[in-house]
Write an enzyme that holds these catalytic residues in place. Structure first.
Site, PDB file in Angstrom:
ATOM      1  N   THR A   1      39.758  41.219  42.237  1.00  0.00           N
ATOM      2  CA  THR A   1      38.834  40.329  41.529  1.00  0.00           C
ATOM      3  C   THR A   1      39.122  38.846  41.715  1.00  0.00           C
ATOM      4  O   THR A   1      38.227  38.019  41.546  1.00  0.00           O
ATOM      5  CB  THR A   1      38.827  40.644  40.025  1.00  0.00           C
ATOM      6  OG1 THR A   1      40.141  40.426  39.485  1.00  0.00           O
ATOM      7  CG2 THR A   1      38.398  42.075  39.773  1.00  0.00           C
TER       8      THR A   1
ATOM      9  N   THR B   1      43.308  45.312  42.463  1.00  0.00           N
ATOM     10  CA  THR B   1      43.828  45.953  41.257  1.00  0.00           C
ATOM     11  C   THR B   1      43.360  47.387  41.104  1.00  0.00           C
ATOM     12  O   THR B   1      44.113  48.239  40.614  1.00  0.00           O
ATOM     13  CB  THR B   1      43.397  45.136  40.014  1.00  0.00           C
ATOM     14  OG1 THR B   1      43.958  43.828  40.101  1.00  0.00           O
ATOM     15  CG2 THR B   1      43.873  45.790  38.729  1.00  0.00           C
TER      16      THR B   1
END
Length: 326
Positions: free
Chosen positions: A89, A10
Site C-alpha cells: 500500500t 503486506t
C-alpha cells in the site's frame, strides 16, 4: 481466466526477526481461504504468478512499473480476461498512477489491490480486498485500470492513500472522474511505449525560501519533473534565478508539470501573475492531478516513442479525465 500478479506487499507478508517481510506461498493461502467461502463456486477462475523478487512496496522503482505493464500485456496475450495486481500500500497509488497511462490501450480490465494487514492476521483486510477485487470484474464493462480497496473501486489515476492504519486507507481524490473523461483516449492507438526506456522523473515541492541551487541539480538529472506549487499554481515568481532554472530546463527538453499542493487544488496559471510566470518558463499546468498520477503520466510521456514537442502535447491532453474540467 483472471491472471493475478503478486508483487509482495503486506497482503502476503510473514513475521521475521526484523518485522514483517515479503514471503512466497500466497497462492496456497488464497486457495485455502477460497475453499472456506460460501461463494467459492461463483468466484472467477484465476491463476497467480509471483514476480520475483517479492518486495515491500517501499522498494518499488519506476522501471518496475514497466515490468508490471509488460506482465499485463503478456497476460492478455495468454488469454486473460482481466488482471489483478497485488501490491503493497505504501506506493500503490504511485504504481496505479503510472499503470493508468502505460495500460491505457490495454483491452482488458486491470484491478490493483493490497491490504493493510497480512492474510491470516487478526482482523486482516486481506481476503475482503483479494476476493472483492476478483468479484469486482463483474461490475466492470470497459477495459479500465482501477484500484479496489475496502469495497470501493476508483480510477487508478484518482486514488490517494490518506491513512497509514485502518481499512479506509485509500480514497478517490475526486468524485466526478467518469463524467470528466473525454475522447483523447481514442487517439492513443498509434502511440508506442519503449519498453526498454528508463526515463528519470521526480517531484519538487516548493516551499518558502526555496533557491535555484536546490532545484538545479534535480533539473539537470531528470527527463521530467512534477513541481508541487502553491494554491492554483503559484510559485516564487520574483525569484528570478529559480524561474530561469525552470526556463533553461524546459528549453533542454525537460518536461515540467505543475500540480497543486492542496488536496483539492486545481492549477490555473492565469489566475495570478505568480502563476503566469511559470507558464512563461515552459511549465505545463496539470489541472487537478494528484502527485502520484502526475508522476506516472510524466513517466508515460517520457517512455513514449515521441519527439519533445509531441511529449509536451500529450502531457497537456486530458487523456483519462485526469486534468478535470479546467
Amino acid at each position: 481466466m483472471i491472471h493475478i500478479l503478486y508483487t509482495g506487499g503486506t497482503i502476503g507478508m510473514q513475521p521475521s526477526a526484523d518485522g514483517l517481510a515479503p514471503a512466497s506461498g500466497f497462492e496456497a493461502l488464497a486457495r485455502a481461504a477460497q475453499a472456506q467461502r460460501s461463494d467459492a463456486p461463483q468466484m472467477p477462475e484465476w491463476q497467480l504468478k509471483e514476480l520475483a523478487p517479492l518486495i515491500d512496496s517501499a522498494n518499488m522503482t519506476q522501471p518496475q512499473w514497466q515490468r508490471l505493464a509488460q506482465e499485463c500485456w503478456e497476460a492478455r496475450r495468454q488469454g486473460a480476461s482481466g488482471v489483478v495486481i497485488l501490491h503493497g500500500t505504501d506506493t500503490l497509488a504511485f504504481t496505479s498512477g503510472a499503470l493508468a497511462f502505460l495500460l491505457a490501450t490495454l483491452d482488458i480490465p486491470v484491478i490493483i489491490t493490497g491490504s493493510m494487514l497480512p492474510a491470516g492476521a487478526p482482523q486482516s483486510d486481506a481476503w475482503e480486498n483479494f476476493f472483492g477485487a476478483l468479484t469486482a470484474f463483474e461490475q466492470i464493462s470497459t477495459p479500465v485500470v482501477e484500484v479496489f480497496f475496502h469495497d470501493i473501486c476508483m480510477a487508478a489515476w484518482n486514488c490517494r492513500k490518506v491513512r497509514s492504519t485502518g481499512r479506509h486507507a485509500f480514497v478517490p481524490a475526486w468524485e466526478d472522474t467518469h463524467a470528466s473523461a473525454n475522447t483523447q483516449l481514442a487517439k492513443l492507438g498509434n502511440l508506442r511505449i519503449n519498453a526498454d526506456a528508463s526515463p528519470q522523473v521526480a517531484t519538487l515541492t516548493l516551499f518558502p525560501g526555496i533557491q535555484a541551487a536546490y532545484a538545479e541539480p534535480l533539473l539537470q538529472a531528470v527527463d521530467g519533473l512534477v513541481i508541487e506549487c502553491y494554491g492554483s499554481g503559484t510559485a516564487p515568481s520574483e525569484n528570478s534565478a529559480l524561474m530561469a532554472a525552470f526556463e533553461r530546463a524546459a528549453e533542454r527538453g525537460v518536461l515540467l508539470l505543475a500540480i497543486s499542493q492542496c488536496a483539492q487544488g486545481n492549477v490555473v496559471f492565469d489566475t495570478y501573475a505568480a502563476g503566469s510566470r511559470l507558464a512563461k518558463a515552459g511549465v505545463i499546468g496539470a489541472g487537478r492531478m494528484t502527485r502520484e498520477a502526475a508522476l506516472g503520466k510524466l513517466y508515460w510521456c517520457c517512455s513514449a516513442e515521441l519527439d519533445a514537442e509531441q511529449r509536451r502535447y500529450w502531457l497537456r491532453q486530458n487523456v483519462l479525465g485526469e486534468h478535470g474540467s479546467v
